[in-house]
Design an enzyme around this catalytic site. Structure first.
Site, short mmCIF file in Angstrom:
data_model
loop_
_atom_site.label_atom_id
_atom_site.label_comp_id
_atom_site.label_asym_id
_atom_site.label_seq_id
_atom_site.Cartn_x
_atom_site.Cartn_y
_atom_site.Cartn_z
N GLY A 14 0.83 -1.20 0.00
CA GLY A 14 0.00 0.00 0.00
C GLY A 14 0.86 1.25 0.00
O GLY A 14 0.67 2.17 -0.81
N HIS A 186 -1.14 -15.97 -13.21
CA HIS A 186 0.23 -15.43 -13.12
C HIS A 186 0.98 -16.10 -11.97
O HIS A 186 2.12 -16.55 -12.10
CB HIS A 186 0.19 -13.90 -12.92
CG HIS A 186 1.48 -13.32 -12.42
ND1 HIS A 186 1.88 -13.41 -11.10
CD2 HIS A 186 2.47 -12.67 -13.07
CE1 HIS A 186 3.06 -12.84 -10.95
NE2 HIS A 186 3.45 -12.38 -12.13
N ASN A 187 0.33 -16.17 -10.83
CA ASN A 187 1.00 -16.75 -9.66
C ASN A 187 1.24 -18.25 -9.85
O ASN A 187 2.28 -18.76 -9.44
CB ASN A 187 0.18 -16.50 -8.39
CG ASN A 187 0.39 -15.11 -7.85
OD1 ASN A 187 0.68 -14.18 -8.60
ND2 ASN A 187 0.26 -14.94 -6.55
N GLU A 190 4.13 -18.50 -11.87
CA GLU A 190 5.27 -18.16 -10.99
C GLU A 190 5.73 -19.41 -10.22
O GLU A 190 6.92 -19.71 -10.14
CB GLU A 190 4.81 -17.04 -10.04
CG GLU A 190 5.78 -16.64 -8.97
CD GLU A 190 5.13 -15.59 -8.03
OE1 GLU A 190 4.66 -14.56 -8.51
OE2 GLU A 190 5.11 -15.82 -6.80
C1 6PG Z 1 3.51 -11.09 -7.06
C2 6PG Z 1 3.57 -12.33 -6.20
C3 6PG Z 1 2.88 -12.19 -4.91
C4 6PG Z 1 2.82 -13.43 -4.05
C5 6PG Z 1 4.13 -13.94 -3.62
C6 6PG Z 1 4.08 -15.05 -2.57
O1 6PG Z 1 2.97 -11.23 -8.14
O2 6PG Z 1 4.02 -10.04 -6.67
O3 6PG Z 1 2.91 -13.36 -6.88
O4 6PG Z 1 1.58 -11.78 -5.22
O5 6PG Z 1 2.09 -13.15 -2.92
O6 6PG Z 1 4.85 -14.39 -4.70
O7 6PG Z 1 3.34 -16.14 -2.99
P1 6PG Z 1 3.49 -17.53 -2.23
O8 6PG Z 1 3.61 -17.22 -0.78
O9 6PG Z 1 2.25 -18.31 -2.52
O10 6PG Z 1 4.73 -18.16 -2.77
#
Ligand code: 6PG
Length: 482
Positions: A14, A186-187, A190
């Protein structure tokens, strides 16, 4: 002069978003449930800026230009609902609430619909890029009430990351929870990218016996290839980072992965929609398996696991590993885009996949050069059903095939777990096999439960049942697919 936008929630994301908005000339009104946090922020990072504080929701609402735009940067879940409930009586029709947290998209669907009835517009927006992204340019994925977008667009596109051609990594994703859905995928991606990198690391460390400095150099080199990405870049930094005693810090970190749920949601959604999202789901399970640390320690001793030495020319293996990583990554993205396509069709979101790739091109955790190629692929064919069929990606998959199979086979032979790289290969083998053994499976279902089957020599949609044993009846069970 009234504020352009209000932000609720002064945790790290934020605060950084507010400072970013301020840098771009927007007047931001900042609020936090605990009043001291507002003072700390105003007297700390926000000192000397145009940012103003609000100590109550009423004050926040009073200080904003109409239509009001209020962004929630609070923990996903009940906290969002509770702020919405408190804000709604204070707002006018046409005002806009934005949720910038990692919300599960069905919650956003629900909130968009509920607030529409009250004349309030709601946007659920993915924001990616961590602390630094939020401060200097995140990837932003907004969806929800389309009427709200023209009011929010200038602010979001100003503060977002930009591509090398100065395009904002932020665009309207679609109705309802489409923005949060795309952020969820996206996640998931990731998770997949991270898992693939860790598998390559384990192969190099345990299989090839490489030092951390050697591995760091490999990742530095890989970052100059098609694998160029933020996650490969930070991996090279991490591998080179030494603890106070001069030893690599990474080896002192407990090998149990945390997770906040977005990867799991992606997997659950894929199961719900019947999409074979194998790589991401394996990556979530790999985190689950890692968390069974005590059991793993016992089992290693119980099974007397041997060292997993990989013989042969190290340089040849490293290049094979690079190709296996790249090919697996293509499969991961291909699966992720399949999931988005299905969700878009099911929900009528009309997602623009090229735009999604563009939004992920900069600012976010999965940012990479590769996403430009994905965008090109969807520019050529906006309805591409499998990314691997695009000529650029098909070429890489074909060229990497032999190396990829060697790495996968070797990992199986010596016992290095590579669930994501191997599942990616298995997926491609299945996807490129015109006839799979599901005929036998259908026969089994029909044998034990009269579930019926279709025949290759009869039109699709006609169902048959065989009395396989001569003992069963001729009555078939109802045919339906979940
Ligand atoms: C982002 C990340 C973020 C996420 C962390 C932790 O796009 O900036 O995806 O949103 O919260 O990567 O995710 P985990 O704790 O599930 O690994």
């Amino acid at each position: 002069m009234k504020g352009d936008i209000g932000v609720i929630g002064l945790a790290v994301m934020g605060q950084n978003l507010i400072l970013n908005m301020n840098d771009h000339g927007y007047k931001v009104v900042a609020h936090n449930r605990t009043a001291e946090k507002v003072d700390e922020f105003l007297q700390g990072p926000a000192k000397g800026t145009n940012i103003v504080g609000a100590y109550s929701l009423q004050e926040l609402v009073d200080k904003l230009e109409s239509p009001r735009k209020i962004m929630l940067m609070v923990r996903a879940g009940d906290v969002v609902d509770s702020f919405i409930d408190k804000l709604v009586p204070l707002l006018d029709k046409g005002d806009i609430i934005i949720d910038g947290g990692n919300t599960n998209f069905p919650d956003t669907n629900r909130r968009v619909a509920a607030l529409k009835e009250k004349g309030i517009h709601f946007i659920g927006s993915g924001v990616s890029g961590g602390e630094e992204g939020a401060r200097f340019g995140p990837s932003i994925m907004p969806g929800g009430s389309p009427e709200a977008w023209p009011f929010v667009k200038p602010i979001f596109q100003a503060i977002s990351a930009k591509t090398e051609n100065d395009e904002p990594c932020c665009d309207w994703v679609g109705n309802d929870g489409a923005g949060h859905f795309v952020k969820m995928v996206h996640n998931g991606i990731e998770y997949g990218d991270m898992q693939l990198i860790t598998e390559a690391y384990q192969f190099m460390k345990d299989g090839l016996g490489m030092t951390h400095d050697e591995m760091q150099s490999v990742f530095i080199e890989w970052n100059k290839t098609e694998l160029n990405s933020y996650l490969v870049e930070i991996t090279s930094d991490i591998l080179g980072y030494k603890d106070t005693d001069g030893e690599p810090l990474v080896e002192k970190i407990l090998d149990t992965a945390g997770q906040k749920g977005t990867g799991k949601w992606t997997g659950i959604n894929a199961l719900d929609m019947g999409i074979p999202l194998t790589l991401i789901t394996e990556s979530v399970f790999a985190r689950c398996l890692s968390s069974l640390k005590d059991q793993r320690v016992e089992a290693e001793a119980l099974f007397g696991k041997k060292e997993s030495i990989v013989e042969g020319d190290k340089q040849v293996w490293i290049e094979a590993l690079r190709q296996a990583l790249l090919a697996s990554k293509i499969i991961s993205y291909a699966q992720g885009f399949m999931l988005m396509r299905e969700a878009s069709n099911e929900n009528g979101w009309d997602l623009n996949y090229g735009n999604v790739a563009l939004m992920w091109r900069g600012g976010c955790i999965i940012r990479s050069a590769f996403l430009s190629n994905i965008r090109d692929a969807y520019d050529i064919d906006p309805e591409l059903s499998f990314l691997g069929s695009d000529s650029y990606f098909k070429g890489i998959l074909e060229n990497s095939m032999s190396a990829w199979r060697k790495v996968a086979a070797k990992s199986m032979e010596v016992g290095i777990p590579m669930p994501s790289m191997t599942s990616a290969l298995t997926f491609l083998d299945g996807y490129t096999t015109a006839r799979l053994p599901a005929n036998l499976l259908q026969a089994q279902r029909d044998y034990f439960g009269a579930h019926t089957y279709e025949r290759v020599d009869k039109p699709k949609g006609e169902f048959f049942h065989t009395n396989w044993t001569g003992k069963g009846g001729d009555v078939s069970s109802t045919t339906y697919n979940s």
